[in-house]
Design a protein around this motif. Structure first.
Motif, PDB file in Angstrom:
ATOM      1  N   ALA A 141      -1.536   8.947  -4.877  1.00 16.64           N
ATOM      2  CA  ALA A 141      -1.641   9.481  -3.513  1.00 16.64           C
ATOM      3  C   ALA A 141      -3.062   9.457  -2.969  1.00 16.64           C
ATOM      4  N   ASP A 142      -4.060   9.397  -3.840  1.00 19.99           N
ATOM      5  CA  ASP A 142      -5.448   9.396  -3.377  1.00 19.99           C
ATOM      6  C   ASP A 142      -5.952   8.006  -2.999  1.00 19.99           C
ATOM      7  N   ALA A 143      -5.157   6.979  -3.252  1.00 20.95           N
ATOM      8  CA  ALA A 143      -5.608   5.598  -3.009  1.00 20.95           C
ATOM      9  C   ALA A 143      -5.369   5.203  -1.557  1.00 20.95           C
ATOM     10  N   THR A 144      -6.005   5.933  -0.650  1.00 14.27           N
ATOM     11  CA  THR A 144      -5.684   5.824   0.778  1.00 14.27           C
ATOM     12  C   THR A 144      -6.425   4.702   1.502  1.00 14.27           C
ATOM     13  N   GLU A 145      -7.441   4.137   0.887  1.00 15.81           N
ATOM     14  CA  GLU A 145      -8.216   3.090   1.550  1.00 15.81           C
ATOM     15  C   GLU A 145      -7.425   1.790   1.630  1.00 15.81           C
ATOM     16  N   LEU A 146      -7.502   1.128   2.780  1.00 20.19           N
ATOM     17  CA  LEU A 146      -6.905  -0.191   2.949  1.00 20.19           C
ATOM     18  C   LEU A 146      -7.944  -1.067   3.635  1.00 20.19           C
ATOM     19  N   HIS A 193       0.826  -1.206   0.000  1.00 20.53           N
ATOM     20  CA  HIS A 193       0.000   0.000   0.000  1.00 20.53           C
ATOM     21  C   HIS A 193       0.862   1.259   0.000  1.00 20.53           C
ATOM     22  N   THR A 194       1.912   1.243   0.797  1.00 15.92           N
ATOM     23  CA  THR A 194       2.824   2.398   0.819  1.00 15.92           C
ATOM     24  C   THR A 194       3.417   2.640  -0.563  1.00 15.92           C
ATOM     25  N   SER A 195       3.790   1.560  -1.243  1.00 14.36           N
ATOM     26  CA  SER A 195       4.338   1.682  -2.594  1.00 14.36           C
ATOM     27  C   SER A 195       3.289   2.251  -3.554  1.00 14.36           C
ATOM     28  N   LEU A 196       2.049   1.772  -3.441  1.00 10.97           N
ATOM     29  CA  LEU A 196       0.977   2.274  -4.299  1.00 10.97           C
ATOM     30  C   LEU A 196       0.780   3.776  -4.101  1.00 10.97           C
ATOM     31  N   LEU A 197       0.858   4.232  -2.859  1.00 10.09           N
ATOM     32  CA  LEU A 197       0.621   5.638  -2.562  1.00 10.09           C
ATOM     33  C   LEU A 197       1.679   6.556  -3.173  1.00 10.09           C
ATOM     34  N   THR A 198       2.852   6.033  -3.447  1.00  9.64           N
ATOM     35  CA  THR A 198       3.872   6.874  -4.079  1.00  9.64           C
ATOM     36  C   THR A 198       3.486   7.217  -5.508  1.00  9.64           C
ATOM     37  N   ARG A 199       2.655   6.382  -6.131  1.00  9.22           N
ATOM     38  CA  ARG A 199       2.207   6.611  -7.508  1.00  9.22           C
ATOM     39  C   ARG A 199       0.791   7.174  -7.556  1.00  9.22           C
TER      40      ARG A 199
END
Length: 247
Positions: free
Chosen positions: A208-213, A200-206
């Protein structure tokens, strides 16, 4: 069953669900506090699959405004029967592409997008639903990531996650909201959720709005909260054992 007996049964069920809900919310609050996270940073998604619309209505009267379903036909029937205009319905189960059009009519969020073909089908269905006035906003989607490489349990392989995320982020009918995962059956939940948090942290680097887990269920929600879950999907601990008719 007489009307009096039916009323008694409904009252007992309402009391049962109210007590279970209070206990579950306290459990989530305790997990959030133990993890040192801000109060209110983790949402409860009641999983009402296999249970009747009457149970959903009880939870609605108890203040719940989000519900998770996993079978399109069952969910569509409940949505139509209950007719709520202030509820967010979540599709949490594996989804076949041929159900995309139906799901796009009622789902606020789909938690189980794990392929480009499914994402493309949902994008098309959501755009068609918006054009027809059946929805007012793009469909929120969570990418289900595989933590065990078992195709039978669904999920995109971690190596393929960036490409799928990029595709969804560009789709006009979709909104990339974050990730979802189910821990492997034979793995320690802490290690699985730690792995998910890294992805998830890696996804957020690309994105940033994908904050849901979306992670954590009845038996492992504390571990999921410790590792950053923002939404726990709980069925059994809230609803009780599945009705025999669910078999």
């Amino acid at each position: 069953m007489s009307a009096a007996r039916e009323t008694t049964r409904e009252t007992a069920r309402a009391q049962e669900l109210s007590a279970r809900l209070d206990g579950l919310l306290a459990r989530i609050d305790a997990a959030v506090a133990a993890a040192g996270r801000p109060a209110g940073s983790v949402r409860l998604l009641p999983v009402t699959k296999f249970f009747p619309a009457a149970d959903v209505d009880i939870l609605y009267r108890l203040g719940r405004r989000e519900f998770g379903e996993s079978r399109e036909q069952e969910a569509s029937a409940k949505v139509a029967e209950l007719g709520y205009d202030d509820v967010e319905w979540h599709m949490i189960g594996r989804l076949q592409r041929n159900k995309a059009r139906a799901v796009a009519r009622w789902a606020h969020t789909v938690h189980s997008v794990d392929s480009e073909r499914l994402a493309t089908a949902l994008d098309r269905a959501a755009r068609d639903a918006m054009a027809a006035g059946e929805r007012t906003a793009p469909l929120r989607v969570l990418l289900q990531v595989s933590l065990d490489d078992d195709p039978g349990r669904g999920g995109v392989a971690p190596a393929d996650l960036p490409a799928l995320a990029d595709l969804v982020a560009k789709a006009p009918g979709l909104h990339l909201a974050g990730l979802m995962a189910i821990p492997p059956l034979d793995a320690a939940s802490d290690a699985s959720f730690a792995n998910l948090a890294t992805l998830h942290t890696s996804l957020l680097t690309r994105h940033a709005d994908a904050t849901e887990l979306s992670a954590g269920m009845s038996g492992d929600l504390e571990s999921a909260v410790e590792h950053g879950s923002t939404c726990v999907r709980v069925g059994t601990a809230l609803m009780g054992a599945r009705p025999i008719t669910s078999a």
